[in-house]
Design an enzyme around this catalytic site. Sequence first.
Site, PDB file in Angstrom:
ATOM      1  N   ASN A  11       0.868  -1.183   0.000  1.00 43.94           N
ATOM      2  CA  ASN A  11       0.000   0.000   0.000  1.00 43.94           C
ATOM      3  C   ASN A  11       0.902   1.229   0.000  1.00 43.94           C
ATOM      4  O   ASN A  11       1.528   1.529   1.010  1.00 43.94           O
ATOM      5  CB  ASN A  11      -0.886  -0.040   1.252  1.00 43.94           C
ATOM      6  CG  ASN A  11      -1.680   1.244   1.433  1.00 43.94           C
ATOM      7  OD1 ASN A  11      -1.789   2.050   0.507  1.00 43.94           O
ATOM      8  ND2 ASN A  11      -2.238   1.417   2.628  1.00 43.94           N
ATOM      9  N   TRP A  12       0.969   1.889  -1.132  1.00 45.57           N
ATOM     10  CA  TRP A  12       1.870   3.051  -1.239  1.00 45.57           C
ATOM     11  C   TRP A  12       1.285   4.302  -0.583  1.00 45.57           C
ATOM     12  O   TRP A  12       1.968   5.313  -0.485  1.00 45.57           O
ATOM     13  CB  TRP A  12       2.182   3.323  -2.714  1.00 45.57           C
ATOM     14  CG  TRP A  12       3.266   2.438  -3.268  1.00 45.57           C
ATOM     15  CD1 TRP A  12       3.727   1.273  -2.727  1.00 45.57           C
ATOM     16  CD2 TRP A  12       4.034   2.666  -4.452  1.00 45.57           C
ATOM     17  NE1 TRP A  12       4.727   0.747  -3.510  1.00 45.57           N
ATOM     18  CE2 TRP A  12       4.933   1.585  -4.577  1.00 45.57           C
ATOM     19  CE3 TRP A  12       4.033   3.662  -5.435  1.00 45.57           C
ATOM     20  CZ2 TRP A  12       5.836   1.486  -5.641  1.00 45.57           C
ATOM     21  CZ3 TRP A  12       4.924   3.567  -6.503  1.00 45.57           C
ATOM     22  CH2 TRP A  12       5.827   2.484  -6.595  1.00 45.57           C
ATOM     23  N   LYS A  13       0.016   4.248  -0.212  1.00 47.55           N
ATOM     24  CA  LYS A  13      -0.643   5.417   0.404  1.00 47.55           C
ATOM     25  C   LYS A  13      -0.457   6.650  -0.491  1.00 47.55           C
ATOM     26  O   LYS A  13      -0.428   6.508  -1.707  1.00 47.55           O
ATOM     27  CB  LYS A  13      -0.109   5.660   1.817  1.00 47.55           C
ATOM     28  CG  LYS A  13      -0.104   4.393   2.660  1.00 47.55           C
ATOM     29  CD  LYS A  13       0.172   4.660   4.094  1.00 47.55           C
ATOM     30  CE  LYS A  13       0.335   3.346   4.828  1.00 47.55           C
ATOM     31  NZ  LYS A  13       0.256   3.485   6.279  1.00 47.55           N
ATOM     32  N   HIS A  95      -9.397   0.729   5.120  1.00 51.92           N
ATOM     33  CA  HIS A  95      -8.102   0.995   5.762  1.00 51.92           C
ATOM     34  C   HIS A  95      -8.329   1.961   6.927  1.00 51.92           C
ATOM     35  O   HIS A  95      -9.137   2.888   6.832  1.00 51.92           O
ATOM     36  CB  HIS A  95      -7.123   1.586   4.743  1.00 51.92           C
ATOM     37  CG  HIS A  95      -5.715   1.609   5.264  1.00 51.92           C
ATOM     38  ND1 HIS A  95      -5.285   2.551   6.164  1.00 51.92           N
ATOM     39  CD2 HIS A  95      -4.660   0.794   5.036  1.00 51.92           C
ATOM     40  CE1 HIS A  95      -4.013   2.314   6.465  1.00 51.92           C
ATOM     41  NE2 HIS A  95      -3.608   1.248   5.797  1.00 51.92           N
ATOM     42  N   GLU A  97      -6.730   4.396   7.966  1.00 49.01           N
ATOM     43  CA  GLU A  97      -6.515   5.813   7.664  1.00 49.01           C
ATOM     44  C   GLU A  97      -7.749   6.409   6.979  1.00 49.01           C
ATOM     45  O   GLU A  97      -8.057   7.581   7.145  1.00 49.01           O
ATOM     46  CB  GLU A  97      -5.242   5.979   6.809  1.00 49.01           C
ATOM     47  CG  GLU A  97      -3.991   5.771   7.672  1.00 49.01           C
ATOM     48  CD  GLU A  97      -2.759   5.311   6.927  1.00 49.01           C
ATOM     49  OE1 GLU A  97      -2.710   5.371   5.687  1.00 49.01           O
ATOM     50  OE2 GLU A  97      -1.809   4.860   7.622  1.00 49.01           O
ATOM     51  N   GLU A 165      -5.059  -5.232  10.696  1.00 44.13           N
ATOM     52  CA  GLU A 165      -4.084  -4.153  10.855  1.00 44.13           C
ATOM     53  C   GLU A 165      -4.356  -3.402  12.158  1.00 44.13           C
ATOM     54  O   GLU A 165      -5.208  -2.488  12.178  1.00 44.13           O
ATOM     55  CB  GLU A 165      -4.185  -3.177   9.679  1.00 44.13           C
ATOM     56  CG  GLU A 165      -3.860  -3.796   8.345  1.00 44.13           C
ATOM     57  CD  GLU A 165      -3.258  -2.788   7.399  1.00 44.13           C
ATOM     58  OE1 GLU A 165      -2.172  -3.054   6.874  1.00 44.13           O
ATOM     59  OE2 GLU A 165      -3.843  -1.700   7.212  1.00 44.13           O
ATOM     60  N   GLY A 171       2.756   2.061  10.693  1.00 41.83           N
ATOM     61  CA  GLY A 171       3.725   3.147  10.542  1.00 41.83           C
ATOM     62  C   GLY A 171       4.448   3.519  11.822  1.00 41.83           C
ATOM     63  O   GLY A 171       5.109   4.558  11.888  1.00 41.83           O
ATOM     64  N   SER A 211       3.701  -2.319  10.250  1.00 43.51           N
ATOM     65  CA  SER A 211       5.157  -2.308  10.466  1.00 43.51           C
ATOM     66  C   SER A 211       5.837  -3.629  10.090  1.00 43.51           C
ATOM     67  O   SER A 211       6.795  -4.042  10.753  1.00 43.51           O
ATOM     68  CB  SER A 211       5.483  -1.921  11.921  1.00 43.51           C
ATOM     69  OG  SER A 211       5.048  -0.605  12.181  1.00 43.51           O
ATOM     70  N   GLY A 232       2.885  -1.206   4.207  1.00 41.63           N
ATOM     71  CA  GLY A 232       2.913   0.209   3.842  1.00 41.63           C
ATOM     72  C   GLY A 232       4.317   0.646   3.483  1.00 41.63           C
ATOM     73  O   GLY A 232       4.823   0.385   2.389  1.00 41.63           O
ATOM     74  N   GLY A 233       4.999   1.271   4.441  1.00 38.71           N
ATOM     75  CA  GLY A 233       6.308   1.871   4.202  1.00 38.71           C
ATOM     76  C   GLY A 233       7.305   0.968   3.489  1.00 38.71           C
ATOM     77  O   GLY A 233       7.999   1.407   2.565  1.00 38.71           O
TER      78      GLY A 233
END
Length: 250
Positions: A11-13, A95, A97, A165, A171, A211, A232-233
């Site tokens: 997920n590049w957000k 998600h 977010e 999640e 993150g 993470s 993610g990251g």
Amino acid sequence: MADRRKLAAGNWKMNGTAAALSEVSALAGLRRGTTCEILLCPPTTLIERMARATEGTNIAVGGQDCHWAENGAHTGDVSAEMLKDAGATYVITGHSERRADHGESDEMVRRKTEAAWAAGLAVILCVGETLSEREASNTIDIIKGQLAGSVPDQATGHNLVVAYEPVWAIGTGKVPSTDQIGEVHDVIRVQLEKRFGPGVGRSVRLLYGGSVKPANAAEIFAVENVDGALVGGASLKAPDFDGIIKALDA
Ligand code: PEP
């Protein structure tokens, strides 16, 4: 155990412009022989270009959200059909977010998921507790409630992937213990089996997200009912995502 193909989803957000597509070709080169399914969900602006860049590779492309309506007066939103038209085969719904930044309720997530299925997209539907919910020992009730409220009745092992999640792990570099991950994944599996029957319940893939890094991936993937990761990251850089996929392949 049902035959569930491992899935590594990135997920590049809200990260990435055209220059970031070089990571995709690098990843395709690194992971040619994998038996895992690989998915990247870039910002909407990159979907079509990423779909073109991944043609002939084993990397699929997905959206990060869609509206529940087929079309209409929803400024700034994107429909599931538009994602599909741009080359997506998956979309993420629910998600944390989106739930936090855009007030998305379980009901909205359910409607988005139904819209995605109607357009022919598979869905990665996210559930997870906040830190205060975990500290109040409400994790299991929260997860059960989110599943009941946001997973539509037409779920199958082909159209649905559930991602656990924990909000406090996204993150932050904090990761639940493997016992905590295992407990929640077991609950999700049992809830799906109860509601959809053992055939469908056992065929839906369950991802852990929060993470995940190359250094902790193997330990997480050894947990029962963890069929892959939503990352993610660490999905932004080919060598990092490659390290995670390698652990999933092992
Ligand atoms: C995510 O956003 O879905 C996620 C898991 O992020 P990170 O891997 O950066 O914690």
